[in-house]
Design a protein around this motif. Structure first.
Motif, PDB file in Angstrom:
ATOM      1  N   UNK A 222       3.247  -9.500  -5.670  1.00 47.35           N
ATOM      2  CA  UNK A 222       2.697  -8.911  -4.456  1.00 47.35           C
ATOM      3  C   UNK A 222       2.037  -7.559  -4.730  1.00 47.35           C
ATOM      4  N   UNK A 223       2.641  -6.782  -5.643  1.00 42.11           N
ATOM      5  CA  UNK A 223       2.083  -5.465  -5.960  1.00 42.11           C
ATOM      6  C   UNK A 223       0.675  -5.588  -6.526  1.00 42.11           C
ATOM      7  N   UNK A 224       0.498  -6.460  -7.523  1.00 43.48           N
ATOM      8  CA  UNK A 224      -0.817  -6.568  -8.163  1.00 43.48           C
ATOM      9  C   UNK A 224      -1.850  -7.228  -7.241  1.00 43.48           C
ATOM     10  N   UNK A 225      -1.416  -8.206  -6.458  1.00 42.91           N
ATOM     11  CA  UNK A 225      -2.352  -8.867  -5.538  1.00 42.91           C
ATOM     12  C   UNK A 225      -2.876  -7.881  -4.493  1.00 42.91           C
ATOM     13  N   UNK A 226      -1.973  -7.103  -3.912  1.00 45.01           N
ATOM     14  CA  UNK A 226      -2.382  -6.136  -2.894  1.00 45.01           C
ATOM     15  C   UNK A 226      -3.174  -4.976  -3.506  1.00 45.01           C
ATOM     16  N   UNK A 227      -2.811  -4.594  -4.722  1.00 47.32           N
ATOM     17  CA  UNK A 227      -3.544  -3.521  -5.398  1.00 47.32           C
ATOM     18  C   UNK A 227      -4.955  -3.966  -5.732  1.00 47.32           C
ATOM     19  N   UNK A 228      -5.097  -5.219  -6.136  1.00 51.27           N
ATOM     20  CA  UNK A 228      -6.419  -5.754  -6.482  1.00 51.27           C
ATOM     21  C   UNK A 228      -7.382  -5.577  -5.308  1.00 51.27           C
ATOM     22  N   UNK A 229      -6.916  -5.892  -4.111  1.00 55.85           N
ATOM     23  CA  UNK A 229      -7.773  -5.779  -2.920  1.00 55.85           C
ATOM     24  C   UNK A 229      -8.224  -4.340  -2.694  1.00 55.85           C
ATOM     25  N   UNK A 230      -7.301  -3.386  -2.899  1.00 58.75           N
ATOM     26  CA  UNK A 230      -7.639  -1.975  -2.706  1.00 58.75           C
ATOM     27  C   UNK A 230      -8.631  -1.488  -3.755  1.00 58.75           C
ATOM     28  N   UNK A 231      -8.409  -1.876  -5.016  1.00 58.30           N
ATOM     29  CA  UNK A 231      -9.288  -1.417  -6.095  1.00 58.30           C
ATOM     30  C   UNK A 231     -10.689  -2.008  -5.965  1.00 58.30           C
ATOM     31  N   UNK A 232     -10.756  -3.228  -5.458  1.00 54.93           N
ATOM     32  CA  UNK A 232     -12.058  -3.893  -5.298  1.00 54.93           C
ATOM     33  C   UNK A 232     -12.931  -3.169  -4.281  1.00 54.93           C
ATOM     34  N   UNK A 233     -12.284  -2.524  -3.302  1.00 59.39           N
ATOM     35  CA  UNK A 233     -13.027  -1.827  -2.252  1.00 59.39           C
ATOM     36  C   UNK A 233     -13.252  -0.353  -2.568  1.00 59.39           C
ATOM     37  N   UNK A 234     -12.572   0.157  -3.598  1.00 65.11           N
ATOM     38  CA  UNK A 234     -12.642   1.589  -3.909  1.00 65.11           C
ATOM     39  C   UNK A 234     -13.957   1.942  -4.607  1.00 65.11           C
ATOM     40  N   UNK A 235     -14.296   3.229  -4.552  1.00 65.47           N
ATOM     41  CA  UNK A 235     -15.528   3.715  -5.167  1.00 65.47           C
ATOM     42  C   UNK A 235     -15.295   4.026  -6.648  1.00 65.47           C
ATOM     43  N   UNK A 236     -14.939   2.985  -7.403  1.00 67.85           N
ATOM     44  CA  UNK A 236     -14.708   3.085  -8.840  1.00 67.85           C
ATOM     45  C   UNK A 236     -15.310   1.851  -9.505  1.00 67.85           C
ATOM     46  N   UNK A 237     -15.439   1.892 -10.819  1.00 63.00           N
ATOM     47  CA  UNK A 237     -15.978   0.754 -11.557  1.00 63.00           C
ATOM     48  C   UNK A 237     -14.832  -0.190 -11.925  1.00 63.00           C
ATOM     49  N   UNK A 238     -14.364  -0.934 -10.925  1.00 62.58           N
ATOM     50  CA  UNK A 238     -13.228  -1.844 -11.125  1.00 62.58           C
ATOM     51  C   UNK A 238     -13.704  -3.137 -11.778  1.00 62.58           C
ATOM     52  N   UNK A 239     -13.086  -3.496 -12.930  1.00 67.67           N
ATOM     53  CA  UNK A 239     -13.509  -4.684 -13.678  1.00 67.67           C
ATOM     54  C   UNK A 239     -12.517  -5.838 -13.537  1.00 67.67           C
TER      55      UNK A 239
END
Length: 333
Positions: free
Chosen positions: A186-203
């Motif tokens: 649950x931690x990584x799944x929910x974190x993935x959603x946040x990082x995908x929307x953040x203003x960073x170069x998420x790969x």
């Protein structure tokens, strides 16, 4: 630029600390080092006092001390004084090779946390095969984490990598058990959603087996997982070199081969030496706090001081503060 250094922390203190400090002031003419510890022991190894100041104290936080209690009770300990110099405005950053938990406590209670940062992260730069290295956070400041914490780690790591390491648009990866978006807990799944929307170069997600291949410039995870990954990498590297040495010393034939390969083996060992990248930064604090490895030699201390200098020169803490304020204002709209 003034950097406060705990001269009594670590396995090789104060000799290697002092030697590293002298190397740093020789390399950087804008640097002033404050060495904190037993003056008589420090002076045994100090051959050049140019831009090096000593603050005498005989109190030391030991590796066996309980971190929080030690910081609160040993107010004249070299590590605590180093942190206090930052708070008092007499130093721009501090570093220690001593008790990790105590340094984190001193960072939190003495230096202070940036407003808006929920939990600081301990972040070393680890070697990659290509020599670029990657930042791993958190490796133990907090065993548990929420998705919002990992998002802040990603923002802080990205800022540090760009400002202090000179990486344009650093690639940020989420440590996971697979590369697919839906993998993990649950931690990584929910974190993935946040990082995908953040203003960073998420790969996206990165697997542990790909870390040393340079899968990302910044890798985020919870402190429990990060600490295990860090120690696994360290242990594996030491075991591989130990087995290699045993093999090369096993016969006259292999000893001759070792003599021929010695320069190449030294190059490989140097490439995988994490101390070349400096210490582990405690990100999320009002000023740079660097944790050097407990077994640091003079070169490792020099690189940790260099790292602290770069963080100050590029205002990493100030940039993190602005980024968190901007993110908070956007999420409140």
């Amino acid at each position: 630029m003034r950097i406060a250094v705990d001269a009594m922390g670590g396995d090789n203190a104060p000799k290697e600390i002092v030697l590293g400090a002298m190397k740093a002031v020789q390399a950087y003419k804008d640097l002033h080092i404050i060495l904190i510890g037993d003056e008589s022991q420090i002076r045994e190894h100090l051959s050049n006092e140019e831009r090096i100041e000593i603050i005498h104290t005989e109190e030391v936080i030991l590796a066996t001390d309980e971190p929080v209690r030690a910081v609160r009770r040993k107010k004249d300990a070299s590590m605590v004084i180093a942190a206090r110099k930052v708070t008092e405005g007499e130093a721009d950053a501090c570093l220690s090779a001593g008790n990790t938990g105590a340094l984190m406590a001193a960072g939190l209670f003495v230096v202070g946390r940036i407003d808006g940062i929920e939990r600081p992260a301990l972040a070393p730069t680890l070697p990659t095969i290509g020599g670029e290295g990657f930042l791993l956070l958190d490796v133990g400041a907090n065993a548990d984490a929420k998705p919002e914490h990992l998002l802040q780690y990603a923002i802080m790591g990205s800022i540090y990598s760009e400002k202090a390491r000179g990486i344009t648009s650093p690639r940020v990866g989420l440590l996971n058990i697979g590369s697919e978006e839906k993998k993990g807990n649950e931690l990584t799944k929910n974190t993935y959603s946040l990082l995908k929307e953040a203003n960073i170069n998420f790969v996206g997600n990165v697997e542990a087996r790909d870390l040393l291949e340079g899968a990302a410039d910044v890798v985020v995870t919870d402190g429990f997982t990060g600490n295990m990954v860090l120690k696994t990498i360290e242990g594996t590297a030491m075991s591989v070199f130990k087995m290699l040495k045993q093999t090369l010393m096993s016969s006259m034939k292999t000893k001759l081969a070792a003599a021929v390969l010695k320069p190449d083996l030294a190059t490989i060992k140097g490439k995988m030496d994490y101390t070349e990248y400096g210490g582990a930064g405690l990100f999320g604090l009002k000023a740079p706090v660097i944790k050097a490895h407990g077994s640091s030699d003079a070169n490792a201390i020099y690189n940790s001081i260099r790292q602290a200098r770069e963080m100050v020169a590029n205002d990493v803490a100030g940039t993190i503060k602005k980024a968190i304020e901007q993110y908070d204002s956007q999420t409140q709209k």
